[in-house]
Design a protein around this motif. Sequence first.
Motif, PDB file in Angstrom:
ATOM      1  N   ASN A 170      -5.251   6.110   1.420  1.00 21.65           N
ATOM      2  CA  ASN A 170      -5.368   6.836   0.162  1.00 21.65           C
ATOM      3  C   ASN A 170      -6.441   7.909   0.266  1.00 21.65           C
ATOM      4  OD1 ASN A 170      -3.693   6.008  -2.334  1.00 21.65           O
ATOM      5  ND2 ASN A 170      -4.037   4.094  -1.249  1.00 21.65           N
TER       6      ASN A 170
ATOM      7  N   ALA B 128       1.860   8.400   1.750  1.00 18.50           N
ATOM      8  CA  ALA B 128       1.555   7.327   2.687  1.00 18.50           C
ATOM      9  C   ALA B 128       2.264   6.089   2.169  1.00 18.50           C
ATOM     10  CB  ALA B 128       0.060   7.064   2.773  1.00 18.50           C
ATOM     11  N   GLN B 129       2.867   5.382   3.074  1.00 19.98           N
ATOM     12  CA  GLN B 129       3.647   4.234   2.648  1.00 19.98           C
ATOM     13  C   GLN B 129       3.581   3.148   3.711  1.00 19.98           C
ATOM     14  OE1 GLN B 129       7.777   5.116   2.029  1.00 19.98           O
ATOM     15  NE2 GLN B 129       7.674   4.285  -0.021  1.00 19.98           N
ATOM     16  N   PHE B 130       3.058   2.011   3.324  1.00 18.06           N
ATOM     17  CA  PHE B 130       2.941   0.912   4.283  1.00 18.06           C
ATOM     18  C   PHE B 130       4.265   0.166   4.379  1.00 18.06           C
ATOM     19  CE2 PHE B 130      -1.437   1.918   3.766  1.00 18.06           C
ATOM     20  CZ  PHE B 130      -1.996   1.608   4.986  1.00 18.06           C
ATOM     21  N   PRO B 131       4.579  -0.435   5.541  1.00 18.47           N
ATOM     22  CA  PRO B 131       3.730  -0.535   6.729  1.00 18.47           C
ATOM     23  C   PRO B 131       3.594   0.814   7.453  1.00 18.47           C
ATOM     24  CG  PRO B 131       5.877  -1.512   7.128  1.00 18.47           C
ATOM     25  CD  PRO B 131       5.838  -1.176   5.689  1.00 18.47           C
ATOM     26  N   MET B 132       2.417   1.033   8.033  1.00 21.01           N
ATOM     27  CA  MET B 132       2.159   2.244   8.802  1.00 21.01           C
ATOM     28  C   MET B 132       1.600   1.833  10.147  1.00 21.01           C
ATOM     29  SD  MET B 132       0.363   4.781   6.039  1.00 21.01           S
ATOM     30  CE  MET B 132       0.445   6.235   7.070  1.00 21.01           C
ATOM     31  N   ASN B 133       2.121   2.469  11.165  1.00 25.44           N
ATOM     32  CA  ASN B 133       1.579   2.253  12.505  1.00 25.44           C
ATOM     33  C   ASN B 133       1.492   0.760  12.834  1.00 25.44           C
ATOM     34  OD1 ASN B 133       0.716   3.574  14.788  1.00 25.44           O
ATOM     35  ND2 ASN B 133      -1.448   3.440  14.242  1.00 25.44           N
TER      36      ASN B 133
ATOM     37  N   THR C 214      -5.147   0.418   3.390  1.00 19.86           N
ATOM     38  CA  THR C 214      -4.581   1.205   2.297  1.00 19.86           C
ATOM     39  C   THR C 214      -5.676   2.050   1.631  1.00 19.86           C
ATOM     40  OG1 THR C 214      -3.202   1.134   0.356  1.00 19.86           O
ATOM     41  CG2 THR C 214      -4.710  -0.677   0.623  1.00 19.86           C
TER      42      THR C 214
ATOM     43  N   SER D 108      -4.974  10.714   2.292  1.00 22.79           N
ATOM     44  CA  SER D 108      -3.986  11.499   1.555  1.00 22.79           C
ATOM     45  C   SER D 108      -4.630  12.480   0.588  1.00 22.79           C
ATOM     46  CB  SER D 108      -3.043  10.576   0.787  1.00 22.79           C
ATOM     47  OG  SER D 108      -2.300   9.808   1.693  1.00 22.79           O
TER      48      SER D 108
ATOM     49  N   GLY E 162       6.090   9.520   4.736  1.00 16.00           N
ATOM     50  CA  GLY E 162       5.157   8.469   4.356  1.00 16.00           C
ATOM     51  C   GLY E 162       4.279   7.981   5.497  1.00 16.00           C
ATOM     52  N   LYS E 163       4.457   8.560   6.676  1.00 15.88           N
ATOM     53  CA  LYS E 163       3.670   8.078   7.816  1.00 15.88           C
ATOM     54  C   LYS E 163       3.120   9.228   8.667  1.00 15.88           C
ATOM     55  CE  LYS E 163       6.867   4.204   7.728  1.00 15.88           C
ATOM     56  NZ  LYS E 163       6.321   3.638   6.491  1.00 15.88           N
TER      57      LYS E 163
ATOM     58  N   ILE F  26      -2.575   8.101  14.801  1.00 18.10           N
ATOM     59  CA  ILE F  26      -1.930   7.038  14.003  1.00 18.10           C
ATOM     60  C   ILE F  26      -0.688   7.551  13.277  1.00 18.10           C
ATOM     61  CG2 ILE F  26      -4.104   5.815  13.614  1.00 18.10           C
ATOM     62  CD1 ILE F  26      -3.973   6.954  10.698  1.00 18.10           C
TER      63      ILE F  26
ATOM     64  N   LEU G  79      -6.296  -7.017   4.695  1.00 12.11           N
ATOM     65  CA  LEU G  79      -5.034  -6.529   4.145  1.00 12.11           C
ATOM     66  C   LEU G  79      -5.246  -5.353   3.203  1.00 12.11           C
ATOM     67  CD1 LEU G  79      -3.193  -9.901   3.519  1.00 12.11           C
ATOM     68  CD2 LEU G  79      -2.399  -8.037   4.995  1.00 12.11           C
TER      69      LEU G  79
ATOM     70  N   GLY H   1       0.796  -1.227   0.000  1.00  7.34           N
ATOM     71  CA  GLY H   1       0.000   0.000   0.000  1.00  7.34           C
ATOM     72  C   GLY H   1       0.826   1.273   0.000  1.00  7.34           C
ATOM     73  N   PHE H   2       0.361   2.237  -0.744  1.00  8.89           N
ATOM     74  CA  PHE H   2       0.971   3.568  -0.758  1.00  8.89           C
ATOM     75  C   PHE H   2      -0.062   4.553  -1.273  1.00  8.89           C
ATOM     76  CE2 PHE H   2       1.454   4.460  -5.274  1.00  8.89           C
ATOM     77  CZ  PHE H   2       1.298   3.203  -5.822  1.00  8.89           C
TER      78      PHE H   2
ATOM     79  N   GLU I  51       3.051   9.256  12.484  1.00 10.30           N
ATOM     80  CA  GLU I  51       4.417   9.307  13.019  1.00 10.30           C
ATOM     81  C   GLU I  51       5.192  10.384  12.275  1.00 10.30           C
ATOM     82  OE1 GLU I  51       6.479   5.352  13.215  1.00 10.30           O
ATOM     83  OE2 GLU I  51       4.566   4.722  12.353  1.00 10.30           O
TER      84      GLU I  51
ATOM     85  N   VAL J 149       1.018  -1.682  10.832  1.00 10.76           N
ATOM     86  CA  VAL J 149       0.068  -2.439  10.012  1.00 10.76           C
ATOM     87  C   VAL J 149       0.590  -2.488   8.576  1.00 10.76           C
ATOM     88  CG1 VAL J 149      -2.261  -2.431   9.045  1.00 10.76           C
ATOM     89  CG2 VAL J 149      -1.895  -1.761  11.423  1.00 10.76           C
ATOM     90  N   ASN J 150       0.508  -3.629   7.962  1.00 10.97           N
ATOM     91  CA  ASN J 150       0.867  -3.718   6.546  1.00 10.97           C
ATOM     92  C   ASN J 150      -0.416  -3.836   5.725  1.00 10.97           C
ATOM     93  OD1 ASN J 150       2.487  -3.723   4.347  1.00 10.97           O
ATOM     94  ND2 ASN J 150       3.239  -5.816   4.601  1.00 10.97           N
ATOM     95  N   ALA J 151      -0.351  -3.414   4.484  1.00  8.49           N
ATOM     96  CA  ALA J 151      -1.554  -3.483   3.648  1.00  8.49           C
ATOM     97  C   ALA J 151      -1.160  -3.535   2.179  1.00  8.49           C
ATOM     98  CB  ALA J 151      -2.438  -2.278   3.905  1.00  8.49           C
ATOM     99  N   PHE J 152      -2.099  -4.024   1.383  1.00 11.69           N
ATOM    100  CA  PHE J 152      -1.857  -4.152  -0.059  1.00 11.69           C
ATOM    101  C   PHE J 152      -2.996  -3.521  -0.837  1.00 11.69           C
ATOM    102  CE2 PHE J 152       0.793  -7.232   1.889  1.00 11.69           C
ATOM    103  CZ  PHE J 152       1.929  -7.280   1.101  1.00 11.69           C
TER     104      PHE J 152
ATOM    105  N   PHE K 278      -7.856   1.893  10.830  1.00 13.90           N
ATOM    106  CA  PHE K 278      -7.206   3.024  11.498  1.00 13.90           C
ATOM    107  C   PHE K 278      -8.220   3.986  12.127  1.00 13.90           C
ATOM    108  CE2 PHE K 278      -3.434   2.567   8.441  1.00 13.90           C
ATOM    109  CZ  PHE K 278      -2.685   1.889   9.386  1.00 13.90           C
TER     110      PHE K 278
END
Lengths: 1057, 476
Positions: free
Chosen positions: B30, A677-682, B26, B33, B230-231, B224, B22, A666-667, B226, A684-687, B170
């Motif tokens: 998105n 935004a770029q996973f993993p975040m916090n 994301t 963002s 990207g975060k 959530i 999963l 995920g991004f 940081e 958590v991973n995502a696709f 989230f």
Amino acid sequence: QDRRISGRVTSATDGAPIAGVSVLAVGGTTATQTDDLGTFSINIPSSVTQLEFRFLGYTTERVDVGSQAMVTVQLTEDASALEEVVVTAMGITRQEKTLGYSATKVGGEEIARARNSNITQSLAGKVAGVQIQASSSDPGSSSSVVIRGFGSINGNNQPLYVVDGVPLQSNTFTADGRVNGLSGIGNIAQDDIESMTVLKGAAATALYGSRAARGVIVITTKQGSRGADRNYTIQYNGGVQLRQVSYFPEMQNEFGQGWNGTQTYIENGSWGPRLDGSTQVFGPIWNHQQLIHEYSARKNNVRDFFDIGVSNNHNVSLSGVSDDGKNTYYVSYSNVSDDGSMPTDADSYERNTIAYRGAYQGADWFKISSTVNFATAKTNSVGSFQGTSVVDGLYELPRDVSLLDKQDLTNPFNTPEAYFTPYGITNPYWALANNYNQINSKQLYGKLQADINPIKELTLTYRFGYDYNDYDVKIGTPEIDLDDALINEDYGYAPSNMNQTGNVYARYGRSYEFNHDFLATYDNTFDRFTLTALAGVNINERYSTYMFGQTDGLSFDTGFWDLSNGATRSDLSESQSKRRLIGLFGDVTVGFDDMLFLNLTARNDWSSTLPINGNSYFYPGATLSWIFTELIPQNDILSFGKARLAFGRTGADTDPYRTSYNYVQGFASGYYATDIAQFPMNGVNAFQLSGTAGSLTLRPEMNEEFEAGVNMRFLRNRIGIDAAFYNRKNIDQIFTLPVDPSTGFTNMVTNFGEVRNRGVELLLTTTPVKTAKFQWDLDVNFAINRNKVLSMPESLEGGRVSIEDFSAGDDAVYMYAEAGRPLGQYYTYLPQYVTDPNSEYYGRMIVDEAGQPVLTLDVEDTGLNMNHQWTGGVNTSFSAYGLTLSAALDVRYGGGMFSRTKNLMQFTGNGMMTLYNDRRPFIIPNSIQRVLDEDDNFVGYTENTTPLKLSNTSYQNYFNLYGWGNGGMSYLVDRTYAKLRNVTLTYDLPKRWVTATRLSGISLSAFVNNAFIWTASDNQYIDPEGSTVGPDLTGQFGELYVNPASRIYGFNVNLKF
Amino acid sequence: EKYLDINQDPNAPSEENVTPELIFPTAEMNLASSYGNFLRIIGGYYSQHYSHDFGTSNYLDYSKFMMSATRSSGTYSQLNSRVLKNLETIREKTTESEDWGTYLAATTLRAFVYQALVDAYGEVPYSEALDIGNTSPKFDEGSVIYAGILAELNDALSKVTESSPVVENFLFSSNDASEWIPFANALKFRILMRMSKVQDVKADLDQLVAANNFPTEDIAWDGIWEDVTGKANPFYQEEFASYFGSTQINVIGNIALIGTLSDTEDGRLGAFFEKNANGNYSGGVSGTNFSTSTTYRSGYFSRPVASYDMPVYLITVAETEFFLAEYHARYGSSAEAEAHYKAAIDASFATAGVEGAEEVYTIHYPWDQDNYEKVIGIQKWIALSGVNNFEAWCELRRLKYPAFGSVTGEEIYDEGNDDFQPTLYVPTTLYTPILFNTQLGAGKVLQRLRYAESSTSRNSNAPETKPDSEPVFWAK
């Protein structure tokens, strides 16, 4: 027992010695070749009474030797033959006369002459219909080679390179606006090349399969051969080159630093007051200090930044044949070390290559041969990008700010800490010292081959070709972390606005390619017929993998380019890709009476990249060649004439993994930032689903080409003409089509569209003067290619799709593939004019209430496209008394391109165009305003009386927002140019001087590459060859901050032992 | 056959193994963002919360109330392909597994996105969208899409109970539908209220208000983020952090908002904007970047308060209360309306974390039943200025308040003479930017974004771009 016979072979025409004549003992097993002086010596058993002398283009002679120890032989030119043998598909050697298609051969000597590190650049202007474009003149830049026009909308228009029968990988890496080679043609040493043959049409390339759809460049390297008076040669060829920057945008010298006509002290442009020679302060006040200077133009500011880059190259080779003639060997070592015209070696290229070829003829029926090539290359690049790049720092520099005193980087005024402007650009010396971009690559390639002749007419060949490449890319961007603590006055915009976190990017990868070829070739003569038949299988596997990491928020601001240097982020990513292809092919050539040759080819491929149920595709080709001069008596006017016809198809597969929907980590994107935004975040991973939809119904692309041509030679070969007409269509292209995102995808892989290239190629070779002492050769080539997109998907608005674009603020320039137009049509926002012919205001420019041009709401057709209207080249040489003067001119007429450099000149106020009306107020000539009634309805036009002036920002806005009245045309220039690619003067020392040194040949040369360039009158900005956007089709779009072009002066020595 | 069967991307997980769990995060990020960054920025400029700083010009066109087809393409693409498509996959997978809690969550975010798309562009593909088999989906009228997403929400709500499980996300820490149901209701309320001036949706509204199951806390992605590329909060990353190379400072407060808040010494001023270099609150003027100024430079103006961990708000309690005030003012009693008006302002102050709500609704802007749209409009414009500028722009177009005053930007700041007279500004009004969108005309709020170039250039069924002054269906 054996005896030794020596002799000499000369030409019956002019008595000149002929080198390379095969001398064979008739009925024996020995053979040799004549050297440069035409001499030979051979051991023959006593049973042999005749020697046979064979040389292409001459009649074969048999001579009775009797008991003589010395023989002198004269060979007569065979007027019906061409001198050329051409290496065609699968390493097959053919006499050119039998070919039904166009094949242009360029000799190794000609390629080596200009000492270009990348040999493709030596082909520029030499082959009709082949467009060669260096992405920049910086060391290590790769070149784009396009044969017979751009046909593939999606990208790959580059030819396949085949070295000694083995396909070569061609990998490039684009970063910071620099296109550098990782492997491929750039790694071949010029001195190792015997010849290069360009096969253009589908009929010529069909046997090579899918990858040959855009033409093939066949490279034959030097094999072991005897020397003069000995069975080996040692050769040294090398020299030194000086690189000097040669082409800058023209800049004004009237106005200095500022914005909208007033001095600002911190601006990055020359929109300030008129330069008056007064003493002025500029830049911020730092620690109670401020810079002062004379407010006058530094005319040579940009030029003075550059220095002379010293480059050198060396090649040593050993070539020979064993005493028994069974072994041949060739070993060479080459070193190239280029330094560009930027100060320091931040722009440099170094390459070392080792090449070995060996062959062992074990018996009449058995031969084994191998080649091994190893290359290492290191490229240091100076990036072309907006911001803290060298070139942006140079071109945005106010005309009154001197650069030469900015070299001391311990001085805070020369670093971002207190540099005179905080608006995005910085000191070019600082940029040079702190930005890092290095590529190290290695390539190992070659072959192992066995040839067996179970019967004389049949040859069975197995060839294993390998090509292995690995590379390390490291790119470092320094951190700028200013707190302005010592800034007393920033004049409104603090240096800390330049802050950047910096980053380290590292990518390590490798790729390989294996080829197994099994070939059976049958050659026989039946009465008046000749038959050559070939059948074969090719198994190909290609794999690439890389891993890259990026980190930012650097602990060491600069200089420590390691992934451990990042404080805030570490990204890791990997990629693997594998593809396989199996091809089955056959080829039959039937000759009749040495006059008529019919060739039929067919190939079927099975590719792993296509849907598993539809991965097989078949394509045939046919050519006919007719030597019509066989029908007329031999004469001195028309020495040779051939007409040819060819039709061929080539199927092509696609990249791996385009037949399914894929998920990616995920991004998300921001407006400017790409990975906001770029996973993993916090934790958590995502696709997410990839934006590109694959297709399960993908079909192979098809290229279809018809070609007709003639070759004629007149006046005993003094004048030659090779003419070709071709019509090529790329059908069913596999394209990543941008789709309305409301489909859920931004792109989909699909077959569509048709692009046609058709054109005419002419090659004229002449020898206007030829006497015993003096020879003048003049070759002219000319090509016209007409490109047209015949069809596009209906879903596309206006039947067009963007190939590449640029947008910044309200500006946008698009390069489209549009149905009915040539590929690469430029669109942008344009000023509007009254279009009603009945209006009294017809043709006048429409401006708004502020007096500024009203630009169109949508991008409009500019009438410009990327294609040249015609291209041509002139190559000439004069030789007398061992001196040879040669020159190569490359001409490309027509076409347009995008140039950020041009636009930058008006944005910064540095360009000549910004002197319009001496920067005094003016009303746009011939402009009118719309008149609206109370309800905003249009009622008519009125004369515009609103002046544009610096004092209310409108003068400068006219340049910066309205392209000085041209809208987005302010980004486009004419691509036309004529370039004197090379001028060389070579002196071959007289033999008698040479032999005194125990050497067999000495030649000295001096040359200039890129000696001169003429550009179109509207382009005072860039060398149009430059590109920063990428390789191939997108690279045609144009340039963003391309580094200036350079000229090279070189000196060379060639020694032969 | 087998030798060639190798065309599965080793770098992509296999499609069948990708579960809703999963994908959901994301889709959220998105949306965050786009909604929390691009739409926030343009909303701020179009609402005259924001103006453009000296020295840069990245968003100067927004400051002139302009939007080009290319500028809005990225957000359009992201919302459609990365948010809606992935949510659609979740809806398909959860329909199959009858995981109705997650289905509601995905449907709620989907409705949220479609509403934002309609509010921004007026018309977008909906009924034929998200189908790669149809590359030219037709554009649906905004009213059709609104009706469609309402029906979808009703349907999804009908399938869940509070304890229906929802995949980890989230937005809420609870892994059931208990917080998604009130969120869906608040969204329905926003949708219905938006329609209420052009369509009779009273019955639906009555039912929703009677049920009174709205969120008691602001719906936001909070806690959530940081301080890492990207975060971090997307608006912070784009405008304030130096993660992506040199930061160009663009966004500053607008004299309209800052003048209005200063006028009553509203406590939210300090919560939403930083003081300038001189320790004052100072707003810039729409339609200029003071490029010729020698006085009004970077540092002279107040920047929005921003931090890496600032929340991205979707729906706040204050908004719901404002809608309730408007509902009661129109259909019910003034007293009830006034109570919600006060509750809304209280909630806004609570979100801002400052005191002083009472002064606002007792002294400066007391409830006015006869001019309820005006007082609500002005207070909503203020309340949203620090939390959801896009929503502020929407409500500005619907309620038509704050309205344009007679003074123009050109009068407030004379670029030629560098003469800035902030005192000319009349609080609670808007003004025509100095350089303004001539397609739109003077004295008007931009009514819509031009259709995205990424859509119109690739879709043969895309309609002609409508004029910038053409309202979306609910603002007519």
